[in-house]
Design an enzyme around this catalytic site. Structure first.
Site, PDB file in Angstrom:
ATOM      1  N   HIS A 180       0.875  -1.176   0.000  1.00  0.00           N
ATOM      2  CA  HIS A 180       0.000   0.000   0.000  1.00  0.00           C
ATOM      3  C   HIS A 180       0.910   1.224   0.000  1.00  0.00           C
ATOM      4  CE1 HIS A 180      -3.203  -2.789   1.829  1.00  0.00           C
ATOM      5  NE2 HIS A 180      -3.429  -2.617   0.539  1.00  0.00           N
ATOM      6  N   GLU A 229       1.468   3.571   2.950  1.00  0.00           N
ATOM      7  CA  GLU A 229       1.922   3.005   4.227  1.00  0.00           C
ATOM      8  C   GLU A 229       3.446   2.942   4.147  1.00  0.00           C
ATOM      9  OE1 GLU A 229      -0.451  -0.554   4.791  1.00  0.00           O
ATOM     10  OE2 GLU A 229      -2.272   0.585   4.369  1.00  0.00           O
ATOM     11  N   HIS A 260       2.956  -3.286   6.688  1.00  0.00           N
ATOM     12  CA  HIS A 260       1.875  -2.318   6.456  1.00  0.00           C
ATOM     13  C   HIS A 260       1.880  -1.277   7.568  1.00  0.00           C
ATOM     14  CE1 HIS A 260      -0.648  -4.661   3.436  1.00  0.00           C
ATOM     15  NE2 HIS A 260       0.285  -5.526   3.788  1.00  0.00           N
ATOM     16  N   GLU A 296       1.435  -4.794  10.700  1.00  0.00           N
ATOM     17  CA  GLU A 296       1.138  -3.364  10.637  1.00  0.00           C
ATOM     18  C   GLU A 296       1.953  -2.717  11.743  1.00  0.00           C
ATOM     19  OE1 GLU A 296      -2.386  -1.938   9.326  1.00  0.00           O
ATOM     20  OE2 GLU A 296      -3.409  -3.848   9.050  1.00  0.00           O
TER      21      GLU A 296
END
Ligand SMILES: [Zn+2]
Length: 361
Positions: A88, A91, A195, A229
């Protein structure tokens, strides 16, 4: 990267570059990222290999730096591991953390015992940005936005892989295709996808919506990928990056040791020939698709310490069942266990072909 650019501008010799501080804490665009990776390779030519897995939709190279004792080719018994960031595009913390991790590993080689052993015992592929086009559209600071999340065609690359549980439109983006090819060609054992936007670690299966990269790795790549993440803010100010690096570095280092969990080895015929495409099954560990041996007859199974029943099956051979006791990894290696299969009354050539042809059509 001010130092790098200034030194280039003044034409100062490489020897001076080699001793100067390398990577600053700030964001690095596609040009700076490429310069950095090339420079790391030039500074550490014997333990790095730089290659591209393809180009993004916007025609940016998807660079991968490999770090390992033999960075150019697979070595039997040495697990292939990968760290992927920035699928992404907005990110951005993972992208920078991976760059710092590269520098940290390379500077530690030959200096720090643990880092040296880790590098000598695996082949680590690092893709700092899977979505460079998205990154170029994103901006800092932006903690919760979606600007730059998708690729240049507006596709979420982490919903663009085939999914074992949901229909697939069958149109992978350039970045997805490149990664699918990569996963099929390298037989990775362990992977991280970085992420941002929360603090989460997720493992297969994650089919809350179709087409995650993690499940693709697990089902079709025989690779355990964990999605991490690593920052509540997707794209924080650059001056926060040092803190994110300090917070995440120990975990990224510790995770590498997990490549040595469980068992690894070869499946061979009685003449020592590789049995390609043999199923390596572990009771009570059912996979959607069976784990198969590679073109070298090699397998890896990540397993916690304990006792396991293995069954090895290949067309033309008698099934072999064996109980194996696995301990904690020792000396930066999984337990080594080879399996020797007996022919099932067929000629040797026939048996080998059967196993190869069944898998490859
Ligand atoms: Zn994400």
């Amino acid at each position: 990267m001010v130092t790098w650019r200034l030194l280039q501008a003044f034409g100062l010799p490489f020897t001076l570059l080699a001793v100067s501080a390398v990577l600053d804490f700030g964001y690095h665009d596609a040009v700076l990222l490429e310069h950095f990776l090339k420079r790391m390779h030039v500074m550490h030519p014997t333990i790095t290999h730089l290659y591209s897995i393809g180009r993004s939709t916007g025609d940016v190279e998807l660079w991968v730096l490999v770090i390992g004792k033999n960075p150019w080719n697979h070595t039997i018994g040495i697990p292939e591991v990968k760290y992927v960031a920035n699928i992404h595009g907005n990110e951005a913390v993972g992208r920078e953390v991976v760059l710092h991790f590269i520098e940290y590993l390379l500077e530690g080689y030959g200096q720090n015992e643990e880092l040296t052993q880790l590098i000598d015992s695996m082949r680590l592929h690092l893709l700092p940005s899977m979505n460079p086009d998205g990154f170029s559209k994103a901006y800092s600071p932006d903690c919760n936005g979606v600007n730059g999340r998708n690729n240049q065609n507006g596709k979420d690359l982490n919903r663009n892989f085939p999914d074992p549980f949901a229909p697939w439109d069958g149109f992978p983006e350039a970045e997805t295709k490149a990664v699918m090819r990569w996963i099929k060609s390298e037989w990775f054992v362990l992977s991280v996808s970085l992420h941002g936007g929360a603090l989460v670690a997720s493992y297969p299966y994650d089919n809350r919506s179709p087409g995650g990269m993690q499940d693709f790795n697990y089902v079709w790549g025989q690779c355990m990928e964990v999605t991490l993440e690593v920052s509540c803010c997707k794209y924080p100010e650059g001056d926060k990056l040092k803190d994110f690096w300090d917070e995440n570095r120990p975990a990224l280092q510790a995770f590498l040791h997990k490549a040595h969990l469980g068992v690894k080895g070869l499946v061979l015929d009685r003449d020592g020939g590789a049995v390609v495409g043999a199923n390596v099954l572990v009771s009570d560990r059912n996979n959607l698709l069976p784990f198969n041996t590679t073109e070298h007859g090699e397998y890896f199974r990540l397993l916690l310490p304990g006792q396991y029943n293995f069954t090895i099956m290949a067309p033309g051979f008698k099934p072999l069942t064996q109980t194996i006791l696995l301990s904690e990894p020792r000396n930066f290696s999984a337990t080594r266990q080879d399996f020797i299969l007996e022919y099932n009354g067929k000629e040797k050539g026939e048996a080998r072909c059967a196993s190869w042809c069944e898998r490859n059509g």
